[in-house]
Design an enzyme around this catalytic site. Structure first.
Site, PDB file in Angstrom:
ATOM      1  N   ASP A  38       0.800  -1.218   0.000  1.00 55.03           N
ATOM      2  CA  ASP A  38       0.000   0.000   0.000  1.00 55.03           C
ATOM      3  C   ASP A  38       0.838   1.278   0.000  1.00 55.03           C
ATOM      4  OD1 ASP A  38       0.830  -0.538   2.585  1.00 55.03           O
ATOM      5  OD2 ASP A  38      -0.986   0.202   3.539  1.00 55.03           O
ATOM      6  N   GLU A  60       9.278 -10.785  -1.789  1.00 49.90           N
ATOM      7  CA  GLU A  60      10.347  -9.783  -1.854  1.00 49.90           C
ATOM      8  C   GLU A  60      11.736 -10.400  -1.862  1.00 49.90           C
ATOM      9  OE1 GLU A  60       6.766  -7.709  -0.066  1.00 49.90           O
ATOM     10  OE2 GLU A  60       7.807  -9.622   0.281  1.00 49.90           O
ATOM     11  N   HIS A 123       0.428   0.512  10.565  1.00 51.14           N
ATOM     12  CA  HIS A 123       0.789  -0.866  10.246  1.00 51.14           C
ATOM     13  C   HIS A 123       2.159  -0.894   9.551  1.00 51.14           C
ATOM     14  CE1 HIS A 123      -1.086   0.754   6.618  1.00 51.14           C
ATOM     15  NE2 HIS A 123      -0.481  -0.199   5.907  1.00 51.14           N
ATOM     16  N   HIS A 124       2.811  -1.995   9.580  1.00 51.66           N
ATOM     17  CA  HIS A 124       4.163  -2.205   9.038  1.00 51.66           C
ATOM     18  C   HIS A 124       5.240  -1.462   9.829  1.00 51.66           C
ATOM     19  CE1 HIS A 124       2.074  -4.199   5.928  1.00 51.66           C
ATOM     20  NE2 HIS A 124       2.165  -3.335   4.957  1.00 51.66           N
ATOM     21  N   GLY A 421      26.585 -16.730  -0.567  1.00 49.86           N
ATOM     22  CA  GLY A 421      26.186 -18.129  -0.452  1.00 49.86           C
ATOM     23  C   GLY A 421      24.828 -18.369   0.174  1.00 49.86           C
ATOM     24  N   ASP A 452      18.233 -29.952  -4.990  1.00 50.04           N
ATOM     25  CA  ASP A 452      16.848 -30.085  -4.543  1.00 50.04           C
ATOM     26  C   ASP A 452      16.586 -29.315  -3.247  1.00 50.04           C
ATOM     27  OD1 ASP A 452      18.453 -31.820  -3.088  1.00 50.04           O
ATOM     28  OD2 ASP A 452      17.206 -33.593  -3.414  1.00 50.04           O
ATOM     29  N   ASN A 479      19.491 -35.119  -5.153  1.00 52.44           N
ATOM     30  CA  ASN A 479      20.417 -35.958  -4.388  1.00 52.44           C
ATOM     31  C   ASN A 479      20.033 -36.003  -2.903  1.00 52.44           C
ATOM     32  OD1 ASN A 479      21.182 -33.361  -3.766  1.00 52.44           O
ATOM     33  ND2 ASN A 479      23.284 -33.563  -4.489  1.00 52.44           N
ATOM     34  N   GLY A 481      18.769 -33.863  -0.492  1.00 52.96           N
ATOM     35  CA  GLY A 481      19.030 -32.974   0.629  1.00 52.96           C
ATOM     36  C   GLY A 481      20.144 -31.981   0.447  1.00 52.96           C
ATOM     37  N   GLU A 485      26.050 -29.138   3.255  1.00 51.33           N
ATOM     38  CA  GLU A 485      25.972 -29.240   4.711  1.00 51.33           C
ATOM     39  C   GLU A 485      26.351 -30.644   5.186  1.00 51.33           C
ATOM     40  OE1 GLU A 485      23.880 -27.431   2.963  1.00 51.33           O
ATOM     41  OE2 GLU A 485      24.008 -25.478   3.928  1.00 51.33           O
TER      42      GLU A 485
END
Length: 573
Positions: A38, A60, A123-124, A421, A452, A479, A481, A485
């Site tokens: 708005d 966003e 608001h916001h 990253g 994925d 693969n 996951g 990590e």
């Protein structure tokens, strides 16, 4: 002076929004990413009036990622969000652009100046009457912040911010109150383009640095050139390529600099990233007695855990703000002017050149007898699939590291986010990159490689690709996951797993007809070969979505080395 008297003195009155969006058009932007809210709606009415196209992303964060990708191809981009909730959602993407030297103009529609002065409970907001808190946050990830509160100053603020955005190649932040959008300002200024020229070096200091550089270069026995990210971001590739052509010296790129150099050139030696490099590359670079390092960003993943084995005593660094020759720094002497003079004055007859090993896509050497598509086989094979001038977007994880093993054809642009990253970035970035190519009227394939796990964070941006009929080929690496990590910590940990989606149904869920998208599932080498050699697939006439199966516990060689270093650093006291 009252507003009416001030406006009577204007030669060509235009609204603030009209001025802003016409300036965006002038600097090369043709599409504006963002999400309506708005506090920005009235401003958005002026987007199309300035000859710009409203993209309309699904959120966003994705819009910010897309603006990042757009700027890397088009040169600069724009992002419009609403105050508070919208801009905070975009902040991660803008921070990534700041980290990686990408020029994004972030425009935030905010409450009126009257509301701000009154400290209204709107608001916001945080409910504390502070309307500057979010702008203060963004000031840390912008090279300029402009609060467009005064019509008498707005034009200067806009022009100054856009100039800084371009020259520094980093985001700028503009806060546009609702009651300023249609205020009238001097439009005659639009007849004079913004001066985007970089400040020139002091000639005496520049000449001195050039003399020093040439002295070391002419005396070196085995000099090389190493090209990194900021050579791309600060637009000195023409100078770099002239230097490579004039000297004939061996030239290497870092992971963040991949695509900066024609990889079919006989002097191209490969990707250097310390211990993660191909052994032939690391041996050649580390044997050099002089490294001309252009636009370097020595981050952990760009250097395989800070594993460079080159000495500063044998290095000359060229940057956008200074040059460093061995241990002597020359602040304020920017690389463009120095590089131009080095090219003009270098004596080829005085140069000593040692050859580099030939760079090839090692497909046959990595093909075993199994049906399994391994990381070692896939990335060299992709080098044979790619075409000249492709845009190649790689996601943080296996793709960012695997692409090191891919030899690019001429004119390929590599788009990655190795320093920041942020997983999921590549999906939005691919949308922005493809849209930029479309806006430029050039026929370039955009090819995205994403895991994925990362894809699940930002899959909604496929909707925007469909909406704008973008030609993008998505290789979804299935693969099971978060592979990067897993290799850092928790190979079998549940937190590194992701849900099994019906990935090829995603475009259909987001509204793509069978004519708009082609969907394939590839599980074996033979299936991969058939697809990569098919004429229709190579034409890439629309959206193509490939679910590519690869082993859960497999990763590119460079990723394994880098994550081992990262795990050690994480464990240090």
């Amino acid at each position: 002076m009252s507003a009416s008297i001030r406006e009577q003195g204007l030669k060509k009155p235009v609204t603030v929004a009209e001025y802003l969006f016409k300036r965006l058009h002038e600097v090369g932007i043709r599409s504006v990413h963002g999400v309506p809210g708005d506090f920005n709606l009235v401003a958005l009415d002026y987007v199309s009036k300035a000859g710009l196209k409203w993209v309309g992303s699904v959120n966003e964060l994705n819009a910010a990622y897309a603006a990042d990708g757009y700027a890397r191809i088009k040169g600069i981009s724009a992002l419009v969000t609403t105050f508070g909730v919208g801009e905070l959602s975009a902040m991660n993407g803008v921070a990534g652009a700041y980290s990686e030297h990408v020029p994004v103009v972030h425009i935030v529609g905010c409450p009126s100046t009257t509301s701000q002065r009154s400290g209204m409970l709107l608001h916001h907001t945080l409910g504390n009457g502070d309307f500057n808190v979010f702008a203060n946050m963004s000031s840390q990830i912008s090279c300029d912040s402009a609060r467009l509160n005064n019509p008498a100053e707005v034009a200067d603020q806009i022009d100054n911010s856009l100039r800084k955005c371009w020259i520094h190649s980093r985001p700028v932040y503009m806060m546009l109150p609702t009651d300023m959008v249609e205020k009238k300002i001097e439009g005659a200024r639009l007849d004079q383009p913004i001066d985007l020229a970089e400040p020139k070096n002091d000639e005496e200091r520049e000449n001195y640095v050039v003399d020093v550089v040439l002295g070391y270069l002419h005396a070196a026995k085995s000099p090389i050139i190493l090209v990194d990210a900021c050579a791309v971001r600060h637009r000195v590739l023409d100078e770099v390529r002239e230097l490579v052509g004039k000297t004939g010296l061996p030239v290497f790129v870092t992971p963040m600099g991949k695509g900066a150099i024609d990889e079919t050139s006989p002097t191209y030696g490969g990707v250097y990233a310390g211990t993660g490099s191909h052994p032939n590359v690391s041996a050649r670079v580390e044997a050099a007695d002089l490294v001309l390092s252009i636009g370097t960003l020595k981050s952990d993943f760009n250097t395989t855990g800070f594993s460079y084995r080159t000495s500063q005593l044998n290095t000359i660094d060229f940057h956008s703000t200074h040059c460093t020759v061995r241990y002597s720094e020359y602040p304020g002497v920017a690389m463009r002017g120095v590089l131009r003079k080095v090219v003009a004055r270098v004596d080829r007859g005085k140069l000593s050149k040692q050859p580099s090993a030939e760079v090839v896509n090692e497909v046959a050497a990595n093909r075993d007898s199994s049906d399994t598509i391994t990381q070692a086989y896939f990335w060299p094979r992709i080098g044979e699939y790619l075409l000249e001038k492709d845009i190649v977007v790689t996601e943080t994880g296996t793709a960012n590291f695997g692409i090191w093993e891919t030899k690019f054809p001429p004119g390929v642009t590599g788009v990655d986010q190795i320093l920041w990253g942020s997983i999921g970035w590549s999906v939005g970035a691919a949308q922005g990159a493809a849209l930029a190519a479309k806006d430029m009227g050039v026929d370039r394939r955009t090819v995205l490689f994403v895991g994925d796990g990362s894809f699940q964070l930002t899959a909604q941006e496929v909707s925007t690709m469909i909406r704008h009929n973008l030609k993008i080929t998505i290789f979804l690496i299935y693969n099971e996951g978060f592979t990067i990590e897993r290799f850092i910590h928790g190979m079998e940990a549940e937190y590194n797993d992701v849900s099994r989606w019906h990935y090829t149904d995603v475009p259909t869920v987001f509204g793509a007809s069978d004519k708009q998208v082609r969907k394939l599932v590839v599980k074996t080498k033979d299936q991969l070969e058939k697809m990569l050699t098919e004429t229709e697939f190579n034409k890439a006439g629309g959206l193509q979505f490939v679910e590519l199966w690869m082993p859960k516990h497999d990763a590119p060689r460079a990723l394994k080395i880098t994550t081992e270093m990262a795990a050690k650093q994480n464990a240090e006291d």
